[in-house]
Design a protein around this motif. Structure first.
Motif, PDB file in Angstrom:
ATOM      1  N   LEU A 591      -9.318  32.319  -7.804  1.00  0.00           N
ATOM      2  CA  LEU A 591      -9.212  33.004  -9.108  1.00  0.00           C
ATOM      3  C   LEU A 591      -8.151  34.095  -9.068  1.00  0.00           C
ATOM      4  O   LEU A 591      -7.391  34.276 -10.026  1.00  0.00           O
ATOM      5  N   ILE A 592      -8.096  34.849  -7.963  1.00  0.00           N
ATOM      6  CA  ILE A 592      -7.074  35.901  -7.824  1.00  0.00           C
ATOM      7  C   ILE A 592      -5.682  35.297  -7.875  1.00  0.00           C
ATOM      8  O   ILE A 592      -4.769  35.814  -8.525  1.00  0.00           O
ATOM      9  N   SER A 593      -5.518  34.173  -7.186  1.00  0.00           N
ATOM     10  CA  SER A 593      -4.206  33.516  -7.173  1.00  0.00           C
ATOM     11  C   SER A 593      -3.831  32.988  -8.555  1.00  0.00           C
ATOM     12  O   SER A 593      -2.674  33.054  -8.973  1.00  0.00           O
ATOM     13  N   THR A 594      -4.826  32.495  -9.291  1.00  0.00           N
ATOM     14  CA  THR A 594      -4.552  31.945 -10.631  1.00  0.00           C
ATOM     15  C   THR A 594      -4.192  33.034 -11.630  1.00  0.00           C
ATOM     16  O   THR A 594      -3.242  32.898 -12.409  1.00  0.00           O
ATOM     17  N   LEU A 595      -4.959  34.148 -11.605  1.00  0.00           N
ATOM     18  CA  LEU A 595      -4.770  35.212 -12.595  1.00  0.00           C
ATOM     19  C   LEU A 595      -3.766  36.262 -12.167  1.00  0.00           C
ATOM     20  O   LEU A 595      -3.257  37.022 -12.994  1.00  0.00           O
ATOM     21  N   ASN A 596      -3.520  36.369 -10.870  1.00  0.00           N
ATOM     22  CA  ASN A 596      -2.670  37.433 -10.320  1.00  0.00           C
ATOM     23  C   ASN A 596      -3.202  38.806 -10.720  1.00  0.00           C
ATOM     24  O   ASN A 596      -2.458  39.716 -11.062  1.00  0.00           O
ATOM     25  N   ARG A 597      -4.535  38.922 -10.672  1.00  0.00           N
ATOM     26  CA  ARG A 597      -5.204  40.173 -11.013  1.00  0.00           C
ATOM     27  C   ARG A 597      -6.403  40.367 -10.091  1.00  0.00           C
ATOM     28  O   ARG A 597      -6.870  39.420  -9.439  1.00  0.00           O
TER      29      ARG A 597
END
Length: 626
Positions: A591-597
């Motif tokens: 999820l972090i990699s997808t959203l960059n957040r």
């Protein structure tokens, strides 16, 4: 860039004779050439009219040349005078256009007059319009009515040239309200005097040549006319009002009335409009041409109907309370049909439309009545919904409430269109049957009911969003309703400065509120759009991840944008096997990699036991005996 030419359309011998004593000193002061324009209408020539004797043009030209002013005589043909004047202005780019108008300024009959009106409304250069009697005396005592702005100082410049030529004196007059105190009079006098000094320093004039005078009067027009009579002036100069697209007159009410009623010649001075204002004015004129004509009787009836509907009487309170109760129940039941029923019986829209009419007419009493009624309606609606939320157990935030807590620019567009439709329907009996549809299109009570219910549940963000939706509807209906009233011919009563002042301040306030609401809605819209994109990205990533786990089923996803740019994701998973911490961390990293957040992930596991199909005991015995 303007050329050093003063354009003087020459219609007749007497007209040019009246204007030349004014034009020659101005031309000498500016070292300008005078272009005498004579227009021959093509319709006259086709009808076989005899050739005109234009020897008087040469005589006037010789008179001006004798006083040191170069003169050029121009002969042009065209279908209407104003069109030829406009074409000549485009070709010569004169610094000043000088016209005379002997007919009543506000009364235009034929097509030529209407075209001339368009020229005066949107003149492409500095304009002077003379109105007076033949053989007027030399202008030695000049009165300039000051309203500030560029027109006043153009008038001062022209008057300076005339006073120099005729050894005259200039009085700069300002009319303040008859209720103004001595301090207000002194401040106005000092401000004008300072502007005169600044003007003189820039243009090399003498400050003592311009006398500043401030008088009190309830009417600017009557004040100017009274001063003109008392002091025996030879010439009155007045700048055209800077009315913009909302001014229904050519020069403004005060200049036109002064020009009609003054016993001495009057010069109306007008600077060209800026390009944006010019385009806006043309657009407004086209709109007015397409708008239906409302008779004075229809206006009076519409005013009485709206004023009567804006009263906070027993019926108003009763219908507001009932509509709020219906709306609150519909929101709790999550039933759109019930909420629509509440919209049909809510009486708030009439009071809000009355706000727009009060501003357009500058009616302080109607404005006060509409504001009080609207405020009381808001208090009653929020109070009843709050009480219902506290008394009815088990009430939660439903989807219907959520839908009213995230207003967008589309809601503003709906409110604007509804305000226009409501105002139009109230003025036109033949379309009044569409008012219920307008009430459904723009919801006033449901957002207020949502505010009350959200407050009872402690959902402050829901209450704030619903409150913004109601404010959006209120401002948009009042502003757009007022715009339609203005378009249909409603306006402040002529000669009432208090009404004009309320008209101006009211429109400024409505426009300011509309801008503020639009900015807030734009922020909400962008935020909602960003949240929707994040939610979609999270759902896609989670569904892709759990497709790799056949023994796990993703049941629910909750996404919240927390403080410090943290995305908080909570999921519920039904699974027959334990999900390891390593798998959970891998999911979080995805999820972090997808959203960059930054992502905070909460996983709620629901243990699931899957059993094979099992037949009832009777069926098993049958199989055994068989």
């Amino acid at each position: 860039m303007s050329s050093n030419i003063i354009l003087l359309p020459a219609a007749s011998d007497s007209q040019v004779g009246n204007l030349l004593p004014l034009v020659i000193p101005i031309a000498l002061a500016r070292q300008a050439k005078v272009a005498l324009l004579h227009v021959s209408l093509a319709t006259r020539q086709r009808s076989g009219a005899l050739s005109e004797d234009l020897s008087w043009l040469d005589e006037h030209a010789d008179q001006a040349r004798g006083e040191g002013v170069p003169v050029e005589i121009l002969h042009r043909e065209g279908h209407n005078t104003a069109g030829v004047i406009r074409e000549t202005i485009a070709a010569l780019e004169p610094l000043l256009l000088v016209l005379s108008w002997s007919r009543p300024i506000g009364r235009l009959s034929d097509d030529n007059d209407l075209t001339l009106r368009d020229l005066l409304l949107d003149v492409p250069c500095d304009l002077v319009v003379w109105r007076g009697n033949d053989h007027a005396p030399a202008p030695k005592r000049i009165l300039i009515s000051s309203a500030g702005g560029p027109n006043t100082w153009l008038a001062v410049g022209l008057a300076d040239s005339l006073s120099t030529a005729y050894d005259g004196e200039i009085t700069l007059l300002s009319v303040v309200s008859d209720t103004a105190d001595n301090e207000k009079v002194r401040q106005t006098h000092d401000s004008l005097k300072a502007q005169v000094i600044e003007y003189s320093e820039k243009n090399g004039g003498e400050v003592d040549d311009i006398r500043v005078q401030v008088i009190r009067h309830r009417s600017a027009t009557e004040g100017i006319l009274g001063e003109c009579t008392l002091a025996d002036y030879d010439l009155v100069m007045i700048g055209a009002s800077q009315g913009g697209v909302l001014n229904r007159f050519i020069f403004g009410e005060v200049p036109e009335r002064v020009a009609r009623q003054a016993g001495v010649p009057v010069l109306i001075i007008k600077r060209p409009l800026s390009r944006p204002v010019s385009l806006a004015r043309r657009f407004w004129d086209r709109l007015q041409e397409q708008a239906p004509v409302i008779s004075e009787a229809e206006k009076i009836e519409a005013y009485r109907t709206i004023r009567r509907s804006a009263r906070a009487d027993t019926d108003f309170y009763t219908m507001t309370a009932l509509s709020t109760a219906i709306a609150a129940l519909g929101l709790m039941l999550d039933s759109p049909a019930v909420v629509i029923g509440a919209m049909l019986v809510a009486p708030l829209m009439s009071a809000i439309v009355a706000l727009g009419l009060a501003v357009v007419q500058g009616d302080a009493k109607l404005l006060g009545l509409a504001v009080k009624t609207t405020a009381r309606g808001v208090v009653v609606s929020v109070g009843i919904a709050l009480l219902m939320g506290l008394l009815i157990p088990g009430s939660t935030i439903t989807a219907e409430m959520h839908s009213r807590a995230t207003p967008s620019l589309l809601d503003l567009a709906v409110a604007l269109a509804s305000g226009a439709a409501g105002a139009y329907a109230l003025c036109r009996k033949d379309v009044s049957t569409s008012l219920p549809g307008v009430a459904i299109a723009v919801a006033l009570v449901p957002p207020l009911a949502t505010v009350g219910l959200a407050l009872s549940a402690g959902a402050w963000s829901i209450a704030a969003g619903a409150g913004l939706l109601f404010l959006t509807n209120l401002v948009a209906i009042a502003a757009m309703g007022g715009f339609v009233f203005l378009l249909l011919g409603f306006q402040p009563e002529p000669g009432r400065r208090d009404r004009m002042r309320l008209f101006t301040r009211g429109w400024r306030s409505l426009i300011l509120l509309l801008v503020v609401v639009s900015l807030l809605l734009a922020w909400f819209t962008l935020r909602t759009s960003a949240e929707a994109e994040i939610e979609q990205a999270v759902r896609t990533a989670l569904q892709t991840a759990f497709s790799q786990y056949p023994d796990a089923t993703l049941r629910s996803i909750s996404i919240e944008l927390g403080d410090e740019d943290v995305v908080r994701v909570a999921i519920e998973v039904e699974t027959t096997h334990e999900l390891s911490e390593t798998q959970g961390l891998a999911l979080q990293q995805q999820l972090i990699s997808t959203l960059n957040r930054t992502v905070a992930l909460t996983i709620k596991l629901i243990p699931t036991i899957e059993l094979p199909a099992l037949a009832p005991p009777s069926a098993r015995l049958g199989l055994l005996w068989g």
